[in-house]
Motif scaffolding. Structure first.
Motif, PDB file in Angstrom:
ATOM      1  N   ALA A   1      43.330  34.234  54.841  1.00 34.05           N
ATOM      2  CA  ALA A   1      43.640  33.495  53.614  1.00 34.05           C
ATOM      3  C   ALA A   1      42.463  33.510  52.650  1.00 34.05           C
ATOM      4  O   ALA A   1      42.623  33.723  51.439  1.00 34.05           O
ATOM      5  CB  ALA A   1      44.035  32.059  53.956  1.00 34.05           C
ATOM      6  N   LEU A   2      41.266  33.302  53.180  1.00 34.46           N
ATOM      7  CA  LEU A   2      40.069  33.338  52.337  1.00 34.46           C
ATOM      8  C   LEU A   2      39.823  34.747  51.822  1.00 34.46           C
ATOM      9  O   LEU A   2      39.429  34.929  50.657  1.00 34.46           O
ATOM     10  CB  LEU A   2      38.864  32.836  53.127  1.00 34.46           C
ATOM     11  CG  LEU A   2      37.516  32.862  52.403  1.00 34.46           C
ATOM     12  CD1 LEU A   2      37.554  32.024  51.130  1.00 34.46           C
ATOM     13  CD2 LEU A   2      36.400  32.375  53.330  1.00 34.46           C
ATOM     14  N   LEU A   3      40.076  35.738  52.659  1.00 34.28           N
ATOM     15  CA  LEU A   3      39.911  37.137  52.243  1.00 34.28           C
ATOM     16  C   LEU A   3      40.810  37.451  51.051  1.00 34.28           C
ATOM     17  O   LEU A   3      40.378  38.037  50.056  1.00 34.28           O
ATOM     18  CB  LEU A   3      40.219  38.061  53.417  1.00 34.28           C
ATOM     19  CG  LEU A   3      40.043  39.561  53.165  1.00 34.28           C
ATOM     20  CD1 LEU A   3      38.577  39.898  52.939  1.00 34.28           C
ATOM     21  CD2 LEU A   3      40.593  40.361  54.336  1.00 34.28           C
TER      22      LEU A   3
ATOM     23  N   GLU B   1      38.331  46.105  52.279  1.00 34.48           N
ATOM     24  CA  GLU B   1      37.825  45.648  50.994  1.00 34.48           C
ATOM     25  C   GLU B   1      38.935  44.963  50.212  1.00 34.48           C
ATOM     26  O   GLU B   1      40.121  45.123  50.469  1.00 34.48           O
ATOM     27  CB  GLU B   1      37.275  46.828  50.206  1.00 34.48           C
ATOM     28  CG  GLU B   1      36.083  47.465  50.912  1.00 34.48           C
ATOM     29  CD  GLU B   1      35.442  48.542  50.067  1.00 34.48           C
ATOM     30  OE1 GLU B   1      34.537  49.192  50.571  1.00 34.48           O
ATOM     31  OE2 GLU B   1      35.837  48.713  48.915  1.00 34.48           O
ATOM     32  N   GLY B   2      38.489  44.198  49.206  1.00 31.53           N
ATOM     33  CA  GLY B   2      39.405  43.343  48.485  1.00 31.53           C
ATOM     34  C   GLY B   2      40.605  44.078  47.874  1.00 31.53           C
ATOM     35  O   GLY B   2      41.724  43.597  47.920  1.00 31.53           O
ATOM     36  N   ALA B   3      40.370  45.251  47.328  1.00 37.77           N
ATOM     37  CA  ALA B   3      41.463  45.953  46.663  1.00 37.77           C
ATOM     38  C   ALA B   3      42.516  46.452  47.640  1.00 37.77           C
ATOM     39  O   ALA B   3      43.614  46.817  47.249  1.00 37.77           O
ATOM     40  CB  ALA B   3      40.900  47.140  45.877  1.00 37.77           C
ATOM     41  N   GLU B   4      42.157  46.465  48.940  1.00 39.85           N
ATOM     42  CA  GLU B   4      43.077  47.003  49.918  1.00 39.85           C
ATOM     43  C   GLU B   4      43.818  45.906  50.665  1.00 39.85           C
ATOM     44  O   GLU B   4      44.606  46.195  51.566  1.00 39.85           O
ATOM     45  CB  GLU B   4      42.293  47.877  50.919  1.00 39.85           C
ATOM     46  CG  GLU B   4      41.613  49.042  50.223  1.00 39.85           C
ATOM     47  CD  GLU B   4      40.685  49.793  51.164  1.00 39.85           C
ATOM     48  OE1 GLU B   4      40.563  49.389  52.327  1.00 39.85           O
ATOM     49  OE2 GLU B   4      40.079  50.775  50.733  1.00 39.85           O
ATOM     50  N   VAL B   5      43.556  44.640  50.342  1.00 43.24           N
ATOM     51  CA  VAL B   5      44.206  43.549  51.066  1.00 43.24           C
ATOM     52  C   VAL B   5      45.677  43.483  50.699  1.00 43.24           C
ATOM     53  O   VAL B   5      46.029  43.578  49.526  1.00 43.24           O
ATOM     54  CB  VAL B   5      43.492  42.222  50.730  1.00 43.24           C
ATOM     55  CG1 VAL B   5      44.232  41.080  51.393  1.00 43.24           C
ATOM     56  CG2 VAL B   5      42.067  42.266  51.205  1.00 43.24           C
TER      57      VAL B   5
ATOM     58  N   ALA C   1      39.589  38.252  47.313  1.00 44.91           N
ATOM     59  CA  ALA C   1      40.000  39.542  46.760  1.00 44.91           C
ATOM     60  C   ALA C   1      40.661  39.365  45.406  1.00 44.91           C
ATOM     61  O   ALA C   1      40.466  40.163  44.486  1.00 44.91           O
ATOM     62  CB  ALA C   1      40.945  40.250  47.735  1.00 44.91           C
ATOM     63  N   LYS C   2      41.448  38.314  45.281  1.00 45.43           N
ATOM     64  CA  LYS C   2      42.103  38.038  44.004  1.00 45.43           C
ATOM     65  C   LYS C   2      41.086  37.621  42.952  1.00 45.43           C
ATOM     66  O   LYS C   2      41.181  38.013  41.777  1.00 45.43           O
ATOM     67  CB  LYS C   2      43.161  36.944  44.184  1.00 45.43           C
ATOM     68  CG  LYS C   2      43.959  36.637  42.926  1.00 45.43           C
ATOM     69  CD  LYS C   2      45.038  35.603  43.207  1.00 45.43           C
ATOM     70  CE  LYS C   2      45.837  35.292  41.956  1.00 45.43           C
ATOM     71  NZ  LYS C   2      46.902  34.279  42.221  1.00 45.43           N
ATOM     72  N   ALA C   3      40.084  36.828  43.373  1.00 45.36           N
ATOM     73  CA  ALA C   3      39.076  36.340  42.425  1.00 45.36           C
ATOM     74  C   ALA C   3      38.122  37.441  41.992  1.00 45.36           C
ATOM     75  O   ALA C   3      37.703  37.491  40.833  1.00 45.36           O
ATOM     76  CB  ALA C   3      38.289  35.189  43.051  1.00 45.36           C
ATOM     77  N   TYR C   4      37.775  38.315  42.921  1.00 40.00           N
ATOM     78  CA  TYR C   4      36.802  39.372  42.606  1.00 40.00           C
ATOM     79  C   TYR C   4      37.425  40.749  42.769  1.00 40.00           C
ATOM     80  O   TYR C   4      37.486  41.526  41.820  1.00 40.00           O
ATOM     81  CB  TYR C   4      35.570  39.241  43.517  1.00 40.00           C
ATOM     82  CG  TYR C   4      34.780  37.971  43.299  1.00 40.00           C
ATOM     83  CD1 TYR C   4      34.094  37.755  42.111  1.00 40.00           C
ATOM     84  CD2 TYR C   4      34.738  36.976  44.280  1.00 40.00           C
ATOM     85  CE1 TYR C   4      33.379  36.595  41.908  1.00 40.00           C
ATOM     86  CE2 TYR C   4      34.013  35.807  44.085  1.00 40.00           C
ATOM     87  CZ  TYR C   4      33.332  35.619  42.893  1.00 40.00           C
ATOM     88  OH  TYR C   4      32.617  34.467  42.688  1.00 40.00           O
ATOM     89  N   GLY C   5      37.849  41.067  43.991  1.00 40.59           N
ATOM     90  CA  GLY C   5      38.448  42.371  44.227  1.00 40.59           C
ATOM     91  C   GLY C   5      37.417  43.485  44.201  1.00 40.59           C
ATOM     92  O   GLY C   5      36.281  43.320  43.781  1.00 40.59           O
TER      93      GLY C   5
ATOM     94  N   ILE D   1      30.705  43.371  42.673  1.00 41.38           N
ATOM     95  CA  ILE D   1      31.026  42.346  43.667  1.00 41.38           C
ATOM     96  C   ILE D   1      32.121  42.899  44.563  1.00 41.38           C
ATOM     97  O   ILE D   1      33.197  43.272  44.089  1.00 41.38           O
ATOM     98  CB  ILE D   1      31.492  41.037  42.997  1.00 41.38           C
ATOM     99  CG1 ILE D   1      30.402  40.498  42.073  1.00 41.38           C
ATOM    100  CG2 ILE D   1      31.859  39.991  44.056  1.00 41.38           C
ATOM    101  CD1 ILE D   1      30.852  39.353  41.206  1.00 41.38           C
ATOM    102  N   ARG D   2      31.832  42.958  45.869  1.00 42.62           N
ATOM    103  CA  ARG D   2      32.771  43.531  46.828  1.00 42.62           C
ATOM    104  C   ARG D   2      33.174  42.474  47.854  1.00 42.62           C
ATOM    105  O   ARG D   2      32.362  41.652  48.259  1.00 42.62           O
ATOM    106  CB  ARG D   2      32.155  44.743  47.525  1.00 42.62           C
ATOM    107  CG  ARG D   2      31.725  45.843  46.569  1.00 42.62           C
ATOM    108  CD  ARG D   2      31.017  46.974  47.305  1.00 42.62           C
ATOM    109  NE  ARG D   2      31.913  47.601  48.270  1.00 42.62           N
ATOM    110  CZ  ARG D   2      31.493  48.434  49.228  1.00 42.62           C
ATOM    111  NH1 ARG D   2      30.198  48.680  49.359  1.00 42.62           N
ATOM    112  NH2 ARG D   2      32.353  48.983  50.053  1.00 42.62           N
ATOM    113  N   VAL D   3      34.426  42.532  48.268  1.00 38.44           N
ATOM    114  CA  VAL D   3      34.958  41.602  49.254  1.00 38.44           C
ATOM    115  C   VAL D   3      35.346  42.393  50.502  1.00 38.44           C
ATOM    116  O   VAL D   3      36.156  43.318  50.422  1.00 38.44           O
ATOM    117  CB  VAL D   3      36.180  40.842  48.709  1.00 38.44           C
ATOM    118  CG1 VAL D   3      36.711  39.868  49.756  1.00 38.44           C
ATOM    119  CG2 VAL D   3      35.813  40.104  47.417  1.00 38.44           C
ATOM    120  N   LEU D   4      34.759  42.033  51.644  1.00 37.16           N
ATOM    121  CA  LEU D   4      34.961  42.770  52.886  1.00 37.16           C
ATOM    122  C   LEU D   4      35.412  41.830  53.993  1.00 37.16           C
ATOM    123  O   LEU D   4      35.103  40.637  53.974  1.00 37.16           O
ATOM    124  CB  LEU D   4      33.663  43.450  53.349  1.00 37.16           C
ATOM    125  CG  LEU D   4      32.827  44.205  52.327  1.00 37.16           C
ATOM    126  CD1 LEU D   4      31.513  44.625  52.962  1.00 37.16           C
ATOM    127  CD2 LEU D   4      33.582  45.419  51.837  1.00 37.16           C
ATOM    128  N   ALA D   5      36.109  42.377  54.971  1.00 34.99           N
ATOM    129  CA  ALA D   5      36.414  41.633  56.189  1.00 34.99           C
ATOM    130  C   ALA D   5      35.378  41.975  57.249  1.00 34.99           C
ATOM    131  O   ALA D   5      34.937  43.127  57.359  1.00 34.99           O
ATOM    132  CB  ALA D   5      37.810  41.993  56.697  1.00 34.99           C
TER     133      ALA D   5
END
Length: 362
Positions: free
Chosen positions: A55-57, A358-362, A61-65, A87-91
């Motif tokens: 959920a946080l991911l 990464e965020g764009a792939e969620v 991802a929506k906020a930054y991506g 800014i990157r979002v990773l799991a």
């Protein structure tokens, strides 16, 4: 416009890793990222590593991506050809916990230096500048900074001794001031050369926090000891001009948390000692317990005799903290001898070899 570190023309690129795990810290996470964005010495990128929280991911991802770029950098920097801050979002690609999260960030990052910032802290504007200055000396493999508490109650509890500020993840009384060589840096406000991290394989798993057990620690101590063994000429620094402000929630201002965290630190130190040996694993702690803490007790007793508030409480808390940590260490040592204290070091490969969502792939 960024300022090159003093005495060096080729300033290192810096990636900042922020490990996150709960939506309860949403505002803190945004503030941490904003403080990196506003650095006088711009970071190459910020990597938000989410620890097994889908959920946080998705929310981050929506906020930054993966397409989030900071276009607020000053025009001069853009004219020099510098790319905007990404800014990157990773799991977290490993097991649950801070160590695996940091390793995910390291492997996915691109900077010559990897800096770590707690998700509930904000960095002062020159935080990265002073880190970068430290790497002008090629022997320097790590640079840490000073972490100041921001108490939820707006002031330090009268009974809470500064000697135990490590309980809340902050710089404590007894650390040397200025820019000095140390055995280990503190993980929530630290940076490492990428080459050094790759040389030792990153942070060990099975030690440190994982969100479920006691609030363990010690992963950066164990890493730094391994680092200096692998690279005997390595220098590790703390520069207290690299300042962050770390939020201390109300629950951590209570004596119950104080005792639990001291006990957990004892367990952690036993794990570290079982890995690197008691001599190296407890070298700094011996000075701390034989010099710093007795002086703290004496100050508390003196303040109590002079009628100053909290003196007796601080002296008592130091004694209680020592006994709690000693109990944890004894139990941890017993577990280690029975084979229950094993942990592993994961080999770090190139970023492309470590799968990360990464965020764009969620």
């Amino acid at each position: 416009m960024s300022t090159a570190p003093t005495g060096r023309t080729g300033a290192p690129s810096v990636s900042v890793v922020i490990c996150v795990y709960t939506e309860d810290r949403w505002g803190d996470i945004l503030a941490a990222v904003a403080s990196v964005r506003d650095q006088s010495y711009p970071a190459l990128e910020t990597l938000l590593v989410v620890d097994h929280n889908p959920a946080l991911l998705r929310r981050l991802a929506k906020a930054y991506g993966d397409d989030a770029w900071d276009t607020s950098q000053v025009p001069e920097a853009m004219e020099e050809g510098a790319e905007p801050h990404r800014i990157r979002v990773l799991a977290n690609a490993g097991r649950r916990g801070l160590s695996a999260g940091r390793n995910t960030g390291i492997a996915a990052s691109s900077g010559e230096v990897v800096a770590f910032l707690d998700d509930d802290a904000v960095a002062e504007r020159d935080w990265l500048l002073h880190f970068a200055e430290g790497y002008a000396d090629p022997r320097v493999m790590a640079v840490g900074g000073r972490t100041q508490p921001v108490w939820a109650s707006r002031r330090r509890p009268a009974w809470f001794p500064e000697e135990f500020d490590w309980i809340v993840g902050c710089t404590y009384r007894g650390l040397p001031p200025g820019k000095v060589a140390v055995r280990n840096v503190l993980g929530g406000n630290a940076s490492f050369r990428r080459s050094a991290l790759e040389a030792v394989g990153g942070f060990a798993s099975g030690i440190g926090r994982d969100g479920h057990r006691l609030p363990l620690g010690g992963e950066e101590t164990e890493l730094c000891i391994r680092l200096t063994r692998a690279l005997p000429d390595a220098v590790l620094l703390i520069d207290d001009r690299s300042v962050i402000h770390h939020r201390v929630p109300e629950v951590r201002e209570r004596f119950r948390y104080f005792g639990t965290r001291a006990y957990a630190e004892g367990l952690s130190k036993a794990l570290v000692a079982s890995s690197v040996g008691a001599r190296a694993g407890l070298e700094s702690e011996r000075r701390y317990t034989t010099r710093v803490l007795p002086a703290g007790v004496a100050r508390g007793v003196r303040d109590a005799l002079l009628g100053r508030p909290g003196g007796a409480g601080r002296a008592g808390a130091i004694v209680a903290g020592v006994f709690a940590a000693a109990g944890g260490y004894a139990l941890g040592s017993l577990r280690a001898r029975r084979g229950g204290g094993r942990f592993a070091v994961a080999a770090l490969g190139p970023a492309t070899e470590l799968p990360a969502c990464e965020g764009a792939e969620v």
